[in-house]
Design an enzyme around this catalytic site. Sequence first.
Site, PDB file in Angstrom:
ATOM      1  N   GLU A   1      -7.112   0.744  -4.345  1.00  0.00           N
ATOM      2  CA  GLU A   1      -7.092   0.604  -2.882  1.00  0.00           C
ATOM      3  C   GLU A   1      -8.419   0.071  -2.310  1.00  0.00           C
ATOM      4  O   GLU A   1      -8.403  -0.854  -1.496  1.00  0.00           O
ATOM      5  CB  GLU A   1      -6.724   1.938  -2.230  1.00  0.00           C
ATOM      6  CG  GLU A   1      -5.242   2.255  -2.422  1.00  0.00           C
ATOM      7  CD  GLU A   1      -4.908   3.727  -2.280  1.00  0.00           C
ATOM      8  OE1 GLU A   1      -5.768   4.495  -1.805  1.00  0.00           O
ATOM      9  OE2 GLU A   1      -3.787   4.113  -2.643  1.00  0.00           O
TER      10      GLU A   1
ATOM     11  N   LYS B   1       2.851  11.329  -3.758  1.00  0.00           N
ATOM     12  CA  LYS B   1       1.740  10.710  -4.468  1.00  0.00           C
ATOM     13  C   LYS B   1       0.750  11.748  -5.011  1.00  0.00           C
ATOM     14  O   LYS B   1       0.032  11.477  -5.973  1.00  0.00           O
ATOM     15  CB  LYS B   1       1.027   9.775  -3.492  1.00  0.00           C
ATOM     16  CG  LYS B   1       0.029   8.842  -4.121  1.00  0.00           C
ATOM     17  CD  LYS B   1      -0.444   7.889  -3.048  1.00  0.00           C
ATOM     18  CE  LYS B   1      -1.612   7.051  -3.477  1.00  0.00           C
ATOM     19  NZ  LYS B   1      -2.020   6.168  -2.375  1.00  0.00           N
TER      20      LYS B   1
ATOM     21  N   ASP C   1       0.887  -1.163   0.000  1.00  0.00           N
ATOM     22  CA  ASP C   1       0.000   0.000   0.000  1.00  0.00           C
ATOM     23  C   ASP C   1       0.926   1.213   0.000  1.00  0.00           C
ATOM     24  O   ASP C   1       1.522   1.538   1.026  1.00  0.00           O
ATOM     25  CB  ASP C   1      -0.891  -0.037   1.251  1.00  0.00           C
ATOM     26  CG  ASP C   1      -1.671   1.267   1.457  1.00  0.00           C
ATOM     27  OD1 ASP C   1      -1.651   2.134   0.568  1.00  0.00           O
ATOM     28  OD2 ASP C   1      -2.310   1.387   2.526  1.00  0.00           O
TER      29      ASP C   1
ATOM     30  N   ASP D   1     -12.739   5.298   2.122  1.00  0.00           N
ATOM     31  CA  ASP D   1     -11.306   5.415   2.432  1.00  0.00           C
ATOM     32  C   ASP D   1     -10.890   6.878   2.476  1.00  0.00           C
ATOM     33  O   ASP D   1     -10.795   7.535   1.445  1.00  0.00           O
ATOM     34  CB  ASP D   1     -10.503   4.656   1.363  1.00  0.00           C
ATOM     35  CG  ASP D   1      -8.992   4.725   1.601  1.00  0.00           C
ATOM     36  OD1 ASP D   1      -8.542   5.439   2.520  1.00  0.00           O
ATOM     37  OD2 ASP D   1      -8.254   4.060   0.853  1.00  0.00           O
TER      38      ASP D   1
HETATM   39 MG    MG Z   1      -4.346   4.805   2.058  1.00  0.00          MG
END
Ligand code: MG
Length: 514
Positions: free
Chosen positions: A169, A70, A8, A191
């Site tokens: 994800e 990211k 992850d 999330d």
């Molecule tokens: Mg995350």
Amino acid sequence: MGRVIGIDLGTTNSCVAVLEGREPTVIHNQEGGRTTPSMVSWNADGDVVVGAASKRQMVTNPQRTVFGAKRLIGRKASEVQQLASRLPYHIVAAKNGDAWVDVAGTPRSPQEISAHVLAKMKRVAEDYLGESVREAVVTVPAYFDDVQRQATKDAGAIAGLTVRAILNEPTAAALAYGVQHQANQRLAVFDLGGGTFDISILAIENGVFEVLSTHGDTALGGDDFDRVIIDLLADDFAAEHGHDLRADSVALQRLKEAAERAKIELSSAMTTDVNLPFIAAGPAGPVHLIRELERGQLERACKVLLDKLEAPCAKALNDAHCTPADIDQVLLVGGMTRMPAVQERAVQIFGKPASKGVNPDEIVAMGAAVHSGIMGGELQEVVLLDVTPHNMGVKVAGDRMSVVISANTSIPTRAKKIFATTEDDQTFVAIEIFQGEHEHASRNRRLGRFVLGDLRPAPRGQTKVEVSFTMDADGILEIAAAEIGTGRAASVTIEASSGLTAEEIARLGNRLAR
Ligand code: MG
Ligand code: ADP
């Protein structure tokens, strides 16, 4: 064949897991943490420091410490202007316009920065397994487009990892949950991490995991909550002392750390103390920032952010043809879902409490490890069907977007479109590819241009070319074309408008391996 690890690669924290027997297992890093801050620092002597050690340097070395790469990966410098004004490091435009980071005079790509984080996760796994690791499943937000996915794969290559799959994800979270709870059901995966919000609706039926829809907000996460607290503290401080702490990069870093700590404490306590001695120098000597913060104050200040959670959920439900009552389980993922006000919003939106027994920090990496098991054949009864998050199409007359693959189509998928020449004796056609939801192509993200050459000379409109778009299971696009009638393959050259070249990847990879 070696082991395939699941990573992850988070905006804020990263986590690595492997399948042991049939169980996904999270691996501790060398410092004992189960997650690792996605931060990289370059010291004056050229040493690279990753993870917790880098996070500790944040205050003393802010211009050489990079976090949140990211949020930049696969983006143009012009697209991240707003973000840039709030960051302690400088964003520069690479030759092709990509957003890079200037680290003490050296421009570095987000791919290179992320590669350092991936290499650290690789070493964590290697120390634990006692063997070298060459392959990984890496997760990305469901909303990542083609360019961002490709750039993430390139980061893996620089780190010496072949990225066997790019997994969304929320899909990863559902997989980790679903292998333990195999009943047929509908899941909502909610999330909220450090930088992004993702919401996906999935169906599990007889061992088949199908993503029904996915939405999100790529500019909503814990950093934004931290910023609200920073502003609250700095505004009050400015009103009292006439001094803006945000103007001083060291004070801002200390403020940021204190804001995040206060936010985390207020998830379990009703009040917390913010204590920043010697934060500024006033005419009468040093000035301290010492005050109490209440949970209610935090929640009121963050109301705008909490409200932003609703629209993507409504959209995802709508696209999945579901109402909240159709959802059997709500999985809360990401560190920010530990905040009680966020949990309350999720309960309000879906009309039910969240599932128990889900660790929001680890479930995505565990799902990546499960996926590696599916690919490796250790877990055979599970089949994964994912969807593409965006419309994919070409620009036609009047800047209109002609959609070839529409959002929420199951992948892998293939679609075809026929193009005709518009002039006599045209020997080539140039086609621009875009990804996004806007009806005007130029308002979407331009993936590149391709040219179909070697066409037979003929009056306009008579030469027709069939173009096929193939999207693989990672959500990455490939294009082929053939002239209709002759069946002759037209030559296709794609001019990518972003990313690193193969040479750049190889060179960075060699440097990292040394
Ligand atoms: Mg995350
Ligand atoms: P990412 O997926 O973006 O890497 P994470 O899922 O690790 O992010 O979430 C990181 C965010 O969660 C950070 O903003 C962090 O401050 C926040 N966070 C972590 N623990 C808590 C907590 N107990 N209460 C509130 N926020 C938290």
